[in-house]
Write a protein that holds these residues in place. Structure first.
Motif, mmCIF file in Angstrom:
data_model
loop_
_atom_site.group_PDB
_atom_site.id
_atom_site.type_symbol
_atom_site.label_atom_id
_atom_site.label_comp_id
_atom_site.label_asym_id
_atom_site.label_seq_id
_atom_site.Cartn_x
_atom_site.Cartn_y
_atom_site.Cartn_z
ATOM 1 N N ASN A 99 57.551 -63.468 14.907
ATOM 2 C CA ASN A 99 58.338 -64.278 13.973
ATOM 3 C C ASN A 99 58.908 -63.474 12.814
ATOM 4 O OD1 ASN A 99 58.075 -67.241 14.803
ATOM 5 N ND2 ASN A 99 55.976 -66.502 14.941
ATOM 6 N N LEU A 100 58.745 -62.165 12.842
ATOM 7 C CA LEU A 100 59.178 -61.323 11.739
ATOM 8 C C LEU A 100 60.688 -61.370 11.534
ATOM 9 C CD1 LEU A 100 57.895 -59.508 9.658
ATOM 10 C CD2 LEU A 100 58.206 -57.584 11.192
ATOM 11 N N ALA A 101 61.432 -61.431 12.617
ATOM 12 C CA ALA A 101 62.897 -61.472 12.502
ATOM 13 C C ALA A 101 63.363 -62.739 11.788
ATOM 14 C CB ALA A 101 63.526 -61.386 13.885
ATOM 15 N N SER A 102 62.725 -63.856 12.055
ATOM 16 C CA SER A 102 63.128 -65.097 11.394
ATOM 17 C C SER A 102 62.692 -65.127 9.930
ATOM 18 C CB SER A 102 62.558 -66.305 12.137
ATOM 19 O OG SER A 102 61.157 -66.293 12.097
ATOM 20 N N LEU A 103 61.688 -64.327 9.586
ATOM 21 C CA LEU A 103 61.225 -64.270 8.203
ATOM 22 C C LEU A 103 62.123 -63.398 7.321
ATOM 23 C CD1 LEU A 103 57.373 -63.857 8.739
ATOM 24 C CD2 LEU A 103 58.588 -65.919 8.109
ATOM 25 N N GLN A 104 62.892 -62.518 7.926
ATOM 26 C CA GLN A 104 63.702 -61.571 7.157
ATOM 27 C C GLN A 104 64.729 -62.264 6.265
ATOM 28 O OE1 GLN A 104 63.044 -58.412 6.903
ATOM 29 N NE2 GLN A 104 61.491 -58.401 8.499
ATOM 30 N N ALA A 105 65.168 -63.431 6.647
ATOM 31 C CA ALA A 105 66.170 -64.150 5.847
ATOM 32 C C ALA A 105 65.542 -64.894 4.682
ATOM 33 C CB ALA A 105 66.924 -65.145 6.732
ATOM 34 N N GLY A 106 64.211 -64.904 4.619
ATOM 35 C CA GLY A 106 63.525 -65.698 3.610
ATOM 36 C C GLY A 106 63.204 -64.947 2.346
ATOM 37 N N SER A 107 62.260 -65.488 1.615
ATOM 38 C CA SER A 107 61.884 -64.919 0.329
ATOM 39 C C SER A 107 61.135 -63.602 0.531
ATOM 40 C CB SER A 107 61.027 -65.908 -0.448
ATOM 41 O OG SER A 107 59.829 -66.151 0.238
ATOM 42 N N GLN A 108 61.289 -62.721 -0.405
ATOM 43 C CA GLN A 108 60.712 -61.383 -0.301
ATOM 44 C C GLN A 108 59.181 -61.380 -0.262
ATOM 45 O OE1 GLN A 108 62.662 -58.866 0.423
ATOM 46 N NE2 GLN A 108 60.854 -57.587 0.691
ATOM 47 N N PRO A 109 58.477 -62.244 -1.012
ATOM 48 C CA PRO A 109 57.010 -62.229 -0.904
ATOM 49 C C PRO A 109 56.503 -62.539 0.501
ATOM 50 C CG PRO A 109 57.660 -63.421 -2.864
ATOM 51 C CD PRO A 109 58.913 -63.126 -2.105
ATOM 52 N N LEU A 110 57.171 -63.428 1.206
ATOM 53 C CA LEU A 110 56.747 -63.739 2.586
ATOM 54 C C LEU A 110 57.041 -62.576 3.513
ATOM 55 C CD1 LEU A 110 57.766 -67.481 3.030
ATOM 56 C CD2 LEU A 110 55.489 -66.524 2.818
ATOM 57 N N VAL A 111 58.174 -61.920 3.330
ATOM 58 C CA VAL A 111 58.517 -60.756 4.152
ATOM 59 C C VAL A 111 57.507 -59.640 3.901
ATOM 60 C CG1 VAL A 111 60.268 -58.989 4.556
ATOM 61 C CG2 VAL A 111 60.957 -61.359 4.220
ATOM 62 N N ASP A 112 57.147 -59.412 2.646
ATOM 63 C CA ASP A 112 56.168 -58.381 2.314
ATOM 64 C C ASP A 112 54.792 -58.703 2.919
ATOM 65 O OD1 ASP A 112 58.120 -57.075 0.891
ATOM 66 O OD2 ASP A 112 57.459 -57.852 -1.070
ATOM 67 N N ALA A 113 54.383 -59.969 2.844
ATOM 68 C CA ALA A 113 53.093 -60.373 3.410
ATOM 69 C C ALA A 113 53.094 -60.203 4.926
ATOM 70 C CB ALA A 113 52.788 -61.831 3.049
ATOM 71 N N ALA A 114 54.195 -60.540 5.580
ATOM 72 C CA ALA A 114 54.286 -60.392 7.034
ATOM 73 C C ALA A 114 54.289 -58.921 7.434
ATOM 74 C CB ALA A 114 55.551 -61.079 7.549
ATOM 75 N N ASN A 115 55.006 -58.091 6.704
ATOM 76 C CA ASN A 115 55.020 -56.652 7.013
ATOM 77 C C ASN A 115 53.646 -56.033 6.800
ATOM 78 O OD1 ASN A 115 57.703 -56.403 7.810
ATOM 79 N ND2 ASN A 115 58.411 -56.200 5.696
ATOM 80 N N ALA A 116 52.938 -56.453 5.763
ATOM 81 C CA ALA A 116 51.593 -55.952 5.506
ATOM 82 C C ALA A 116 50.637 -56.390 6.614
ATOM 83 C CB ALA A 116 51.094 -56.438 4.152
ATOM 84 N N ARG A 117 50.793 -57.600 7.093
ATOM 85 C CA ARG A 117 49.925 -58.117 8.157
ATOM 86 C C ARG A 117 50.163 -57.371 9.467
ATOM 87 N NH1 ARG A 117 45.461 -59.839 10.147
ATOM 88 N NH2 ARG A 117 45.582 -61.558 11.610
#
Length: 119
Positions: free
Chosen positions: A98-116
């Motif tokens: 789901n990382l690709a769909s998160l890229q359009a969202g808020s930066q804190p969620l993208v950072d949390a997903a990349n860290a995970r």
């Protein structure tokens, strides 16, 4: 003796019918989860999941909010707290899918997903 047995049986049946709680319907569960994500209410979402003995991993694939999965819906509603909680609870495989769909969202969620994904 028959009256005593009859009265005790009726009392026992009445008490058991009062004690049992109604089971949650699947659509009610999904609607409640969508409302908590939209409101970004992490505390109530955790409480709801715990009281219904549910886990984010087990319900993630089955719950849709406005045609989106829970993470996409959290991104659309800018729900950072609930989105971050779900990212922590989901497997790395699901988060990376789901990382690709998160890229359009808020930066804190993208950072949390990349860290995970990278951990």
């Amino acid at each position: 003796m028959k009256k005593l047995l009859l009265v005790s049986t009726i009392t026992a049946l009445a008490l058991t019918s009062v004690v049992t709680a109604p089971k949650a319907n699947a659509s009610d569960v999904a609607q409640s989860l969508c409302e908590y994500v939209a409101a970004d209410d992490k505390k109530r979402m955790r409480s709801f999941l715990k009281s219904n003995k549910l886990k984010v991993r087990s319900i993630f694939s089955g719950v849709q909010c406005n045609g989106q999965n829970l993470l996409e819906f959290a991104v659309a509603k800018n729900s950072v707290k609930t989105g971050s909680m779900m990212i922590k609870k989901l497997s790395k495989k699901v988060v990376s899918a789901n990382l690709a769909s998160l890229q359009a969202g808020s930066q804190p969620l993208v950072d949390a997903a990349n860290a995970r994904v990278s951990s």
